[in-house]
Design a protein around this motif. Sequence first.
Motif, mmCIF file in Angstrom:
data_model
loop_
_atom_site.group_PDB
_atom_site.id
_atom_site.type_symbol
_atom_site.label_atom_id
_atom_site.label_comp_id
_atom_site.label_asym_id
_atom_site.label_seq_id
_atom_site.Cartn_x
_atom_site.Cartn_y
_atom_site.Cartn_z
ATOM 1 N N LEU A 133 0.821 -1.216 0.000
ATOM 2 C CA LEU A 133 0.000 0.000 0.000
ATOM 3 C C LEU A 133 0.858 1.270 0.000
ATOM 4 C CD1 LEU A 133 -3.002 0.925 0.133
ATOM 5 C CD2 LEU A 133 -2.710 1.134 2.598
ATOM 6 N N ALA A 134 1.940 1.258 0.770
ATOM 7 C CA ALA A 134 2.773 2.465 0.898
ATOM 8 C C ALA A 134 3.436 2.864 -0.423
ATOM 9 C CB ALA A 134 3.830 2.260 1.982
ATOM 10 N N PRO A 145 4.652 -4.568 15.166
ATOM 11 C CA PRO A 145 4.722 -3.605 16.289
ATOM 12 C C PRO A 145 3.972 -4.022 17.557
ATOM 13 C CG PRO A 145 3.687 -2.623 14.298
ATOM 14 C CD PRO A 145 3.703 -4.103 14.133
ATOM 15 N N CYS A 173 -0.589 5.250 9.291
ATOM 16 C CA CYS A 173 -1.006 3.864 9.493
ATOM 17 C C CYS A 173 -2.515 3.671 9.338
ATOM 18 C CB CYS A 173 -0.586 3.428 10.895
ATOM 19 S SG CYS A 173 -1.074 1.744 11.245
ATOM 20 N N VAL A 174 -2.885 2.738 8.475
ATOM 21 C CA VAL A 174 -4.300 2.454 8.245
ATOM 22 C C VAL A 174 -4.890 1.646 9.419
ATOM 23 C CG1 VAL A 174 -3.788 0.407 6.845
ATOM 24 C CG2 VAL A 174 -5.919 1.543 6.504
ATOM 25 N N ALA A 203 2.781 -5.599 8.776
ATOM 26 C CA ALA A 203 2.476 -4.316 9.431
ATOM 27 C C ALA A 203 1.668 -4.496 10.716
ATOM 28 C CB ALA A 203 1.725 -3.407 8.462
ATOM 29 N N ALA A 204 0.775 -5.495 10.728
ATOM 30 C CA ALA A 204 -0.085 -5.671 11.905
ATOM 31 C C ALA A 204 0.556 -6.553 12.968
ATOM 32 C CB ALA A 204 -1.429 -6.260 11.474
ATOM 33 N N ILE A 226 11.099 5.750 9.363
ATOM 34 C CA ILE A 226 10.222 5.762 8.178
ATOM 35 C C ILE A 226 11.051 6.325 7.014
ATOM 36 C CG2 ILE A 226 8.103 6.627 7.126
ATOM 37 C CD1 ILE A 226 6.816 6.846 9.823
ATOM 38 N N HIS A 283 0.376 8.437 4.116
ATOM 39 C CA HIS A 283 0.622 7.033 4.451
ATOM 40 C C HIS A 283 0.519 6.724 5.940
ATOM 41 C CE1 HIS A 283 1.413 5.918 0.353
ATOM 42 N NE2 HIS A 283 2.175 6.993 0.224
ATOM 43 N N ALA A 293 4.235 8.101 15.991
ATOM 44 C CA ALA A 293 4.428 6.646 16.002
ATOM 45 C C ALA A 293 3.682 5.941 14.866
ATOM 46 C CB ALA A 293 3.982 6.073 17.345
ATOM 47 N N PHE A 294 2.568 6.502 14.422
ATOM 48 C CA PHE A 294 1.825 5.896 13.310
ATOM 49 C C PHE A 294 2.121 6.611 11.993
ATOM 50 C CE2 PHE A 294 -1.085 4.622 16.885
ATOM 51 C CZ PHE A 294 -1.023 3.245 16.696
ATOM 52 N N GLY A 295 3.169 7.423 11.975
ATOM 53 C CA GLY A 295 3.482 8.176 10.771
ATOM 54 C C GLY A 295 2.641 9.441 10.696
ATOM 55 N N LEU A 328 -11.547 -3.516 8.637
ATOM 56 C CA LEU A 328 -11.101 -3.204 10.002
ATOM 57 C C LEU A 328 -12.088 -2.325 10.767
ATOM 58 C CD1 LEU A 328 -7.365 -2.259 9.156
ATOM 59 C CD2 LEU A 328 -8.266 -4.525 9.689
ATOM 60 N N HIS A 388 -4.082 4.556 -4.271
ATOM 61 C CA HIS A 388 -3.811 4.467 -2.838
ATOM 62 C C HIS A 388 -5.089 4.684 -2.037
ATOM 63 C CE1 HIS A 388 -2.696 6.214 1.114
ATOM 64 N NE2 HIS A 388 -1.948 5.138 1.131
ATOM 65 N N ARG A 404 12.072 7.565 3.112
ATOM 66 C CA ARG A 404 11.527 8.208 1.919
ATOM 67 C C ARG A 404 12.660 8.454 0.929
ATOM 68 N NH1 ARG A 404 7.327 6.739 3.817
ATOM 69 N NH2 ARG A 404 5.493 8.005 4.296
HETATM 70 C C1 HEM Z 1 1.685 2.247 7.942
HETATM 71 C C2 HEM Z 1 3.153 2.012 12.553
HETATM 72 C C3 HEM Z 1 -0.328 -1.291 13.450
HETATM 73 C C4 HEM Z 1 -1.197 -1.587 8.696
HETATM 74 C C5 HEM Z 1 2.329 2.507 9.126
HETATM 75 C C6 HEM Z 1 3.332 3.540 9.321
HETATM 76 C C7 HEM Z 1 3.759 3.439 10.600
HETATM 77 C C8 HEM Z 1 3.012 2.382 11.231
HETATM 78 C C9 HEM Z 1 4.834 4.273 11.266
HETATM 79 C C10 HEM Z 1 3.737 4.591 8.315
HETATM 80 C C11 HEM Z 1 4.611 4.100 7.205
HETATM 81 C C12 HEM Z 1 4.994 5.170 6.214
HETATM 82 O O1 HEM Z 1 4.598 6.322 6.292
HETATM 83 O O2 HEM Z 1 5.755 4.789 5.322
HETATM 84 C C13 HEM Z 1 2.303 1.111 13.200
HETATM 85 C C14 HEM Z 1 2.303 0.864 14.629
HETATM 86 C C15 HEM Z 1 1.331 -0.067 14.880
HETATM 87 C C16 HEM Z 1 0.712 -0.398 13.609
HETATM 88 C C17 HEM Z 1 3.223 1.549 15.629
HETATM 89 C C18 HEM Z 1 0.877 -0.682 16.186
HETATM 90 C C19 HEM Z 1 1.157 -0.229 17.364
HETATM 91 C C20 HEM Z 1 -0.891 -1.639 12.245
HETATM 92 C C21 HEM Z 1 -1.961 -2.579 12.089
HETATM 93 C C22 HEM Z 1 -2.198 -2.668 10.756
HETATM 94 C C23 HEM Z 1 -1.281 -1.771 10.065
HETATM 95 C C24 HEM Z 1 -2.697 -3.315 13.210
HETATM 96 C C25 HEM Z 1 -3.229 -3.566 10.130
HETATM 97 C C26 HEM Z 1 -4.128 -3.467 9.499
HETATM 98 C C27 HEM Z 1 -0.470 -0.578 8.087
HETATM 99 C C28 HEM Z 1 -0.475 -0.337 6.655
HETATM 100 C C29 HEM Z 1 0.331 0.794 6.443
HETATM 101 C C30 HEM Z 1 0.838 1.191 7.741
HETATM 102 C C31 HEM Z 1 -1.209 -1.141 5.605
HETATM 103 C C32 HEM Z 1 0.619 1.490 5.127
HETATM 104 C C33 HEM Z 1 -0.287 2.702 5.014
HETATM 105 C C34 HEM Z 1 -0.167 3.468 3.739
HETATM 106 O O3 HEM Z 1 0.843 3.392 3.065
HETATM 107 O O4 HEM Z 1 -1.128 4.166 3.395
HETATM 108 N N1 HEM Z 1 2.141 1.828 10.314
HETATM 109 N N2 HEM Z 1 1.338 0.334 12.625
HETATM 110 N N3 HEM Z 1 -0.507 -1.161 11.011
HETATM 111 N N4 HEM Z 1 0.334 0.347 8.706
HETATM 112 FE FE1 HEM Z 1 0.744 0.415 10.675
#
Ligand code: HEM
Length: 401
Positions: free
Chosen positions: A76-77, A236, A351-352, A232-233, A282, A349, A343-345, A95, A84, A284
């Motif tokens: 996805l990223a 972390p 985190c979904v 991704a799921a 992260i 992008h 932490a989730f960006g 979800l 996207h 780029r």
């Molecule tokens: C993207 C962290 C849980 C699915 C990201 C990114 C971060 C992140 C930092 C950004 C990546 C970027 O900008 O390149 C975390 C943390 C989590 C977590 C800290 C838990 C504590 C999950 C879960 C899922 C998930 C449970 C499941 C569905 C994704 C996906 C992306 C993403 C698919 C890509 C999003 C995009 O490109 O639009 N995550 N994540 N993550 N995460 Fe999470």
Amino acid sequence: MLQQSKISIFSEAYSKDPYKFFSYFRTQEPVFYEESIDCYFVSNYEDVKYVLENEEIFTTKMLAKRAQPVMRDRVLAQMTGKEHKEKKKMIMKGLTGENLKRLLSLFKQNAIEVLNPYLNRGKIDLVNDFGKIFAVQSTMDMLGLDKKDQEQIAEWHKGIAKFITSFNLSDEEIEYCFWCSEQLEKYLLPIIESKKDSSGNDLISILKSSEFNGIKMTSQELLALTLNILLAATEPVDKTLALLFYNLLQNPKQFEDVKNNCKLLKNAINETLRFKPPVQFIPRQVSREVTIKGVLIPKNAVIINMIGAANRDPKAFSNPDKFDIYRSFEDNKAFTSHSQNLAFGYGTHTCVGASLALMQLELVANIILNSFKNIELDESFSYEEKGLYTRGPVSLVLKFT
Ligand code: HEM
Ligand code: 2IO
């Protein structure tokens, strides 16, 4: 010409405790060049935010090399624009709403089942006895995979995670990562192909029955998104959970407050993600020459955003090196909106799975607090964190009554 710093993220000292270095990076080398991997590290909150919100300049093109070889197609990223947006929406469908309710109930079952054998033992390693198993099981539920194969999946998952989150792997290591990716492909492709369109609510079925531009995804595209979610799921979760309990145990007054008022768990989880984010980097790639804090970054160079350092920037968070579940998340001196930890960006992008992850962590932490009383660190245990890209405790041995 950039002067090469004596500091390296590959030093033993950095690997042991990166947090000691963050203030130096932010103030002395806000754009730090790591020569051995030809990458520029950005550590100030404002710079990381600027990089993540400008996707035309700061692209995700480097994932073609860092991720695609083991993900077997685009994740996805790597996607932009309409593609996207629509594929993210497909994932969100799996979800949220009724699917979210179903998943939370499955997570609860998983947590209880994995914890059960330890209830009378008085001792558990929260990472290796619980977190890692719980994380894989829960991701398998999201994807609609049979949990009987969890051990195998967990092992192969480690191989693809290693490829994506490492620097300087040996040829043998790369070969092993590719082998894991091939095993996952052999395992998943027949499952993806046998899922009947619109027959299920799991993510693979939802993605399989969805269309983009009137066309269904190929099995290879579905495989890559499946592997994307798997990594991704899973990666972390055990880290965040163990960090949450470790931070609380290091701050007994705050731990008492959380035990007496479970509403504070949300704060404690958010603060854990700020204080010690499990995804530290992260990356780029710049689409054109760009200057950050006076440092010229050439076209096509790779920038690595240091999330741990940005989350402790005193310009964004007051008293940043203190773990404080009472910090106001609106408390932001330098920014007008609110000080969101990264932490989730940030940006397109982001985190979904963020809101699902927060609910999952709250649910499981509550189950642990209700199952174990008088939680303490086991006296024979010595605490150690590992990882540069993703980072978390190697183990966390707790005793309880
Ligand atoms: C993207 C962290 C849980 C699915 C990201 C990114 C971060 C992140 C930092 C950004 C990546 C970027 O900008 O390149 C975390 C943390 C989590 C977590 C800290 C838990 C504590 C999950 C879960 C899922 C998930 C449970 C499941 C569905 C994704 C996906 C992306 C993403 C698919 C890509 C999003 C995009 O490109 O639009 N995550 N994540 N993550 N995460 Fe999470
Ligand atoms: C899978 C690195 C654990 C993502 C990645 C190539 C893309 C993207 C992330 C997170 C966390 C993993 N990047 N998830 O940082 O999907």
